[in-house]
Enzyme design. Structure first.
Site, short mmCIF file in Angstrom:
data_model
loop_
_atom_site.label_atom_id
_atom_site.label_comp_id
_atom_site.label_asym_id
_atom_site.label_seq_id
_atom_site.Cartn_x
_atom_site.Cartn_y
_atom_site.Cartn_z
N ASN A 9 0.87 -1.18 0.00
CA ASN A 9 0.00 0.00 0.00
C ASN A 9 0.90 1.23 0.00
O ASN A 9 1.48 1.58 1.03
CB ASN A 9 -0.89 -0.07 1.26
CG ASN A 9 -1.72 1.18 1.47
OD1 ASN A 9 -1.79 2.05 0.60
ND2 ASN A 9 -2.36 1.28 2.63
N TRP A 10 1.02 1.87 -1.17
CA TRP A 10 1.95 3.00 -1.29
C TRP A 10 1.43 4.25 -0.58
O TRP A 10 2.15 5.22 -0.43
CB TRP A 10 2.21 3.32 -2.77
CG TRP A 10 2.85 2.22 -3.55
CD1 TRP A 10 3.03 0.90 -3.18
CD2 TRP A 10 3.42 2.32 -4.87
NE1 TRP A 10 3.66 0.20 -4.18
CE2 TRP A 10 3.91 1.04 -5.23
CE3 TRP A 10 3.55 3.37 -5.79
CZ2 TRP A 10 4.52 0.80 -6.47
CZ3 TRP A 10 4.15 3.12 -7.02
CH2 TRP A 10 4.64 1.85 -7.35
N LYS A 11 0.16 4.26 -0.21
CA LYS A 11 -0.48 5.43 0.43
C LYS A 11 -0.25 6.68 -0.43
O LYS A 11 -0.16 6.57 -1.65
CB LYS A 11 0.02 5.58 1.87
CG LYS A 11 -0.15 4.27 2.67
CD LYS A 11 0.00 4.43 4.15
CE LYS A 11 -0.22 3.08 4.82
NZ LYS A 11 -0.07 3.13 6.27
N HIS A 95 -9.45 0.67 5.12
CA HIS A 95 -8.16 0.89 5.79
C HIS A 95 -8.37 1.81 7.00
O HIS A 95 -9.20 2.73 6.94
CB HIS A 95 -7.17 1.52 4.81
CG HIS A 95 -5.78 1.55 5.36
ND1 HIS A 95 -5.37 2.53 6.22
CD2 HIS A 95 -4.73 0.70 5.21
CE1 HIS A 95 -4.11 2.27 6.57
NE2 HIS A 95 -3.70 1.18 5.98
N GLU A 97 -6.79 4.25 8.05
CA GLU A 97 -6.64 5.70 7.78
C GLU A 97 -7.91 6.25 7.14
O GLU A 97 -8.28 7.41 7.37
CB GLU A 97 -5.40 5.93 6.89
CG GLU A 97 -4.13 5.76 7.71
CD GLU A 97 -2.93 5.22 6.96
OE1 GLU A 97 -2.89 5.30 5.72
OE2 GLU A 97 -2.00 4.70 7.63
N GLU A 167 -5.22 -5.44 10.58
CA GLU A 167 -4.19 -4.44 10.82
C GLU A 167 -4.47 -3.72 12.14
O GLU A 167 -5.30 -2.80 12.18
CB GLU A 167 -4.18 -3.40 9.69
CG GLU A 167 -3.86 -3.97 8.34
CD GLU A 167 -3.35 -2.88 7.40
OE1 GLU A 167 -2.21 -2.98 6.97
OE2 GLU A 167 -4.09 -1.93 7.14
N GLY A 173 2.47 1.98 10.79
CA GLY A 173 3.39 3.11 10.64
C GLY A 173 4.10 3.50 11.92
O GLY A 173 4.71 4.57 12.00
N SER A 213 3.57 -2.42 10.27
CA SER A 213 5.03 -2.45 10.43
C SER A 213 5.67 -3.78 10.03
O SER A 213 6.63 -4.21 10.65
CB SER A 213 5.42 -2.04 11.85
OG SER A 213 4.96 -0.73 12.13
N GLY A 234 2.90 -1.20 4.34
CA GLY A 234 2.92 0.24 4.04
C GLY A 234 4.35 0.70 3.82
O GLY A 234 4.93 0.52 2.75
P1 PGA Z 1 2.89 0.06 7.72
O1 PGA Z 1 1.43 0.25 7.08
O2 PGA Z 1 3.48 -1.17 7.10
O3 PGA Z 1 3.64 1.30 7.35
O4 PGA Z 1 2.71 -0.08 9.17
C1 PGA Z 1 0.58 -0.84 6.88
C2 PGA Z 1 -0.72 -0.38 6.28
O5 PGA Z 1 -1.19 0.70 6.61
O6 PGA Z 1 -1.31 -1.10 5.45
#
Ligand code: PGA
Length: 250
Positions: A9-11, A95, A97, A167, A173, A213, A234
């Site tokens: 997931n490049w966000k 997600h 976020e 998640e 993150g 993470s 991420g």
């Molecule tokens: P992260 O993000 O690997 O940076 O913790 C995971 C995600 O949000 O899918």
């Protein structure tokens, strides 16, 4: 037999030129015969170009979100058929976020899942508890609510086309990964819920990814757990070597 799926997931990272560089490097590093399904989820603006670069590879393409409506006066929104038309096979939905920053509810996520399936897209349906919810002992009830509301009116046949991603919000993150035991416990709980809602035989076939993470140095142990069938990555997917370093041992 469940499939192992690792999605990046490049966000909100990588403009068009940066996306071209990253996906070209990923292509060079990933072995075509890898029996793990790798998926990249760049921002909307790079989807069409990345799709062209992935032609003739077995790397999948996903969007990070979509609208629950088909078309019309929804300024700034992108529909399922739009992402499909630029080559997406997958879409990340729910997600954390999107839930926390953009206020998406379980009901909205459920309608997006239905719309994605209607358009033959594979939803990567994300669920997970916050640290507060975990510490106050509400973790299981939060996960149960997210699963039941998110999958409201979704048939077994439809769920068999989906991917679920657990998640924990506190691990996203933050560099704090759930321990393999903590993650396994929740994955087994989710599979148990699916067994209750559908059937145990059916639940055994659902791919449940872990996210939060994940890095090359913790992927092997996490993905070695019996109910963890891949990863949603991420930060570590923004560098080709670390993304490939998660896909390969998986
Ligand atoms: P992260 O993000 O690997 O940076 O913790 C995971 C995600 O949000 O899918």
């Amino acid at each position: 037999m469940r499939k192992t799926v690792v999605a990046g997931n490049w966000k909100m990272n990588k403009d068009l030129n940066e996306s071209i560089t990253l996906v070209s490097e990923i292509k060079n590093l990933l072995d075509e015969n890898n029996n793990v399904k790798a998926i990249v989820c760049p921002p909307f603006t790079s989807l069409e170009t990345v799709s062209a670069l992935l032609k003739d590879t077995n790397i999948g393409l996903g969007a990070q979100n979509m609208c629950s409506e088909d078309s019309g006066a929804f300024t700034g929104a992108i529909s399922a058929s739009m992402i499909k038309s630029v080559g997406c096979q997958y879409v990340i939905l729910g997600h954390s976020e999107r839930r926390t920053i953009f206020g998406e509810t379980d009901e909205l996520i459920n309608s997006k899942i239905k719309k994605a399936l209607e358009n033959s897209l594979i939803p990567i349906f994300c669920i997970g508890e916050t640290l507060e919810e975990r510490e106050s002992g509400e973790m299981k009830s939060v996960i149960e609510r997210q699963v039941k509301k998110g999958l409201n009116e979704i048939s077994a046949d439809q769920l068999s086309q989906m991917i679920v991603a657990y998640e924990p919000v506190w691990a996203i993150g933050t560099g704090k990964t759930a321990s393999p035991e903590q993650a396994q416990e929740v994955h087994a709980f989710i599979r148990g819920l699916l067994a209750e809602m559908y059937s145990s035989e059916f639940a055994q076939n659902v791919t449940i990814q872990y996210g939060g993470s994940v890095k090359p140095d913790n992927a092997k142990e996490l993905l070695g757990q019996p109910d963890i069938d891949g990863a949603l990555v991420g930060g570590a997917c923004l560098k080709a070597e670390s993304f490939a370093g998660i896909v390969k041992p998986a």
